[in-house]
Design an enzyme around this catalytic site. Structure first.
Site, PDB file in Angstrom:
ATOM      1  N   ARG A 185       5.195 117.646  31.938  1.00  0.00           N
ATOM      2  CA  ARG A 185       5.643 117.459  33.322  1.00  0.00           C
ATOM      3  C   ARG A 185       5.067 116.183  33.932  1.00  0.00           C
ATOM      4  O   ARG A 185       5.567 115.678  34.926  1.00  0.00           O
ATOM      5  CB  ARG A 185       5.294 118.696  34.163  1.00  0.00           C
ATOM      6  CG  ARG A 185       6.317 119.811  33.971  1.00  0.00           C
ATOM      7  CD  ARG A 185       5.977 121.026  34.787  1.00  0.00           C
ATOM      8  NE  ARG A 185       4.842 121.740  34.205  1.00  0.00           N
ATOM      9  CZ  ARG A 185       3.829 122.240  34.898  1.00  0.00           C
ATOM     10  NH1 ARG A 185       3.802 122.107  36.198  1.00  0.00           N
ATOM     11  NH2 ARG A 185       2.846 122.875  34.286  1.00  0.00           N
TER      12      ARG A 185
ATOM     13  N   TYR B  95       7.637 114.113  36.138  1.00  0.00           N
ATOM     14  CA  TYR B  95       7.428 113.707  37.530  1.00  0.00           C
ATOM     15  C   TYR B  95       7.473 112.187  37.676  1.00  0.00           C
ATOM     16  O   TYR B  95       7.947 111.666  38.682  1.00  0.00           O
ATOM     17  CB  TYR B  95       6.105 114.284  38.063  1.00  0.00           C
ATOM     18  CG  TYR B  95       6.114 115.801  38.100  1.00  0.00           C
ATOM     19  CD1 TYR B  95       7.270 116.503  38.429  1.00  0.00           C
ATOM     20  CD2 TYR B  95       4.981 116.543  37.793  1.00  0.00           C
ATOM     21  CE1 TYR B  95       7.301 117.885  38.447  1.00  0.00           C
ATOM     22  CE2 TYR B  95       5.009 117.931  37.810  1.00  0.00           C
ATOM     23  CZ  TYR B  95       6.170 118.592  38.140  1.00  0.00           C
ATOM     24  OH  TYR B  95       6.196 119.965  38.153  1.00  0.00           O
TER      25      TYR B  95
ATOM     26  N   TYR C  74      12.312 121.943  47.692  1.00  0.00           N
ATOM     27  CA  TYR C  74      12.178 123.297  48.216  1.00  0.00           C
ATOM     28  C   TYR C  74      10.783 123.487  48.830  1.00  0.00           C
ATOM     29  O   TYR C  74       9.829 122.806  48.445  1.00  0.00           O
ATOM     30  CB  TYR C  74      12.449 124.348  47.129  1.00  0.00           C
ATOM     31  CG  TYR C  74      11.354 124.519  46.111  1.00  0.00           C
ATOM     32  CD1 TYR C  74      11.208 123.637  45.059  1.00  0.00           C
ATOM     33  CD2 TYR C  74      10.457 125.581  46.204  1.00  0.00           C
ATOM     34  CE1 TYR C  74      10.206 123.794  44.132  1.00  0.00           C
ATOM     35  CE2 TYR C  74       9.446 125.749  45.270  1.00  0.00           C
ATOM     36  CZ  TYR C  74       9.324 124.852  44.249  1.00  0.00           C
ATOM     37  OH  TYR C  74       8.320 125.013  43.326  1.00  0.00           O
TER      38      TYR C  74
ATOM     39  N   ALA D 216       6.105 128.315  50.431  1.00  0.00           N
ATOM     40  CA  ALA D 216       5.887 129.678  49.930  1.00  0.00           C
ATOM     41  C   ALA D 216       4.625 130.266  50.553  1.00  0.00           C
ATOM     42  O   ALA D 216       4.551 131.470  50.817  1.00  0.00           O
ATOM     43  CB  ALA D 216       5.771 129.652  48.412  1.00  0.00           C
TER      44      ALA D 216
END
Lengths: 282, 85
Positions: free
Chosen positions: A65, A69, A91, A123
């Site tokens: 990742r 990214y 998000y 979240a």
């Protein structure tokens, strides 16, 4: 210089959390890049703007990742360099547990472009509302699960502990595949240094769609090993014990405040050496 | 006429729309096909995603722990590059 980058948060739940400013940036962009939580949210963004390009394709099996990214950042900046007004719509909150938006904004600014972050409902925000927990009550510690395992931490079991990306706990490949029972057993071993394995914890997943309800599943810590855990699952460990008073510091504060009650200023009391103007000290 | 995504947006942003009678009205006004209406009433997101061929396998991991051999990867930006002005 022509070209700009705005990284905005669309919140967690489709239609429910986006703020008017973020929506306006999306509507007025030349191009929108999306890094969102599900296909419904992606389609929703397509209804707000005609040119939405998903960043999903940069994730790959057996691909770090770190690389993913970096590629996301390069892709967004390539459009900025062409003089376009670019929006990265992410998000939740674009700056919370999100590497690409921070990096993209920092690099755009170094190159002289206008770049800004617009917050979103994360979240974490949903978690406090859904689980009825207040981080101010006994304090709260947040860690990314793998980071928590790979680096030594001093855990305070009198405060709440939240571990993010528990589905990737212990992943050394920096990939996108969830880890399994073996890694979670090691995590449990680590947690067991501060908590009894029967201590009740929560697995939490925020609702991303108005038709959904959040997942709030309570279980003893020992059950984590074989629990259903996904990439977006969060582990919430409530405080184990009440806070421990610090009578010495309380006494010193009382003494200080009684002694010079009428003359006290923030400069004279010598307790709060806090620089509020954020100037650099060279 | 409302499509599925517009309907979901309405459900997400209007507190009255999730009440049974209002949802029923919205569905009637939407001209969605009966199968889709049923899936929405049943709150069957998997079924809805299948029906509309929506990709559910989206990855939403957002942060990486720094590799030992890549110590600079996750450093906070130097100076104040990341501060909103």
């Amino acid at each position: 210089m022509a070209g700009s980058l705005y990284c905005v948060g669309v919140g967690m739940t489709l239609g429910a959390h986006i703020c008017p400013l973020s929506r306006s940036y999306i509507e007025n962009a030349d191009v929108v890049f999306s890094g969102v939580s599900d296909g419904f949210v992606e389609l929703w963004l397509h209804q707000i703007h005609h040119d939405v390009r998903s960043l999903q394709s940069f994730y790959g099996k057996d691909k770090s990742r770190h690389i993913t990214y970096r590629e996301m950042v390069d892709t967004m900046l390539a459009e900025v360099k062409q003089g376009k007004n670019v929006v990265g719509a992410f998000y939740g909150h674009p700056g919370v547990f999100a590497k690409a938006p921070h990096d993209a904004i920092a690099r755009a600014r170094v190159m002289g472009y206008e770049a800004k972050m617009i917050p979103g409902i994360s979240a974490e925000d949903c978690l406090y509302a859904d689980l009825g927990m207040d981080p101010g009550k006994q304090g709260c510690q947040h860690y990314e699960a793998s980071q928590f395992m790979l680096y030594k931490r001093r855990i305070d079991p009198t405060a709440m502990l939240i571990l993010w990306q528990i589905g990737l706990a212990g992943d050394l490949s920096m990939g996108i595949d969830a880890t399994g029972a073996a890694e979670r057993r090691l995590l449990l071993e680590l947690l067991a240094q501060d908590y009894p394995v029967d201590h009740l914890c929560w697995l939490y997943e925020a609702a991303t769609n108005p038709l959904q309800t959040p997942r709030m599943e309570q279980m003893p810590l020992k059950s984590l090993v074989f629990a259903d855990i996904y990439l977006h699952t969060t582990l919430v460990i409530p405080p184990l014990a009440p806070m421990i008073p610090n009578p010495l510091l309380r006494a010193r504060l009382q003494q200080l405040q009684l002694k010079d009650k009428h003359k006290m200023t923030t400069y004279k009391n010598n307790v709060i050496p806090f620089d509020t103007n954020r100037k650099k000290h060279l | 006429m409302m499509d599925v995504i517009a309907l979901l947006e309405k459900l997400g942003s209007d507190c009255t729309s999730l009440q049974a009678e209002h949802l029923q009205t919205l569905l009637e006004e939407s001209n969605l096909n009966e199968d889709v209406k049923k899936l929405i009433q049943q709150q069957d997101l998997k079924g809805l995603a299948n029906k509309l061929a929506i990709n559910e396998s989206i990855i939403c991991c957002a942060q990486v722990a720094p590799d030992e051999d890549e110590p600079d990867e996750d450093k906070q930006p130097k100076d104040d590059e990341a501060i909103n002005r």
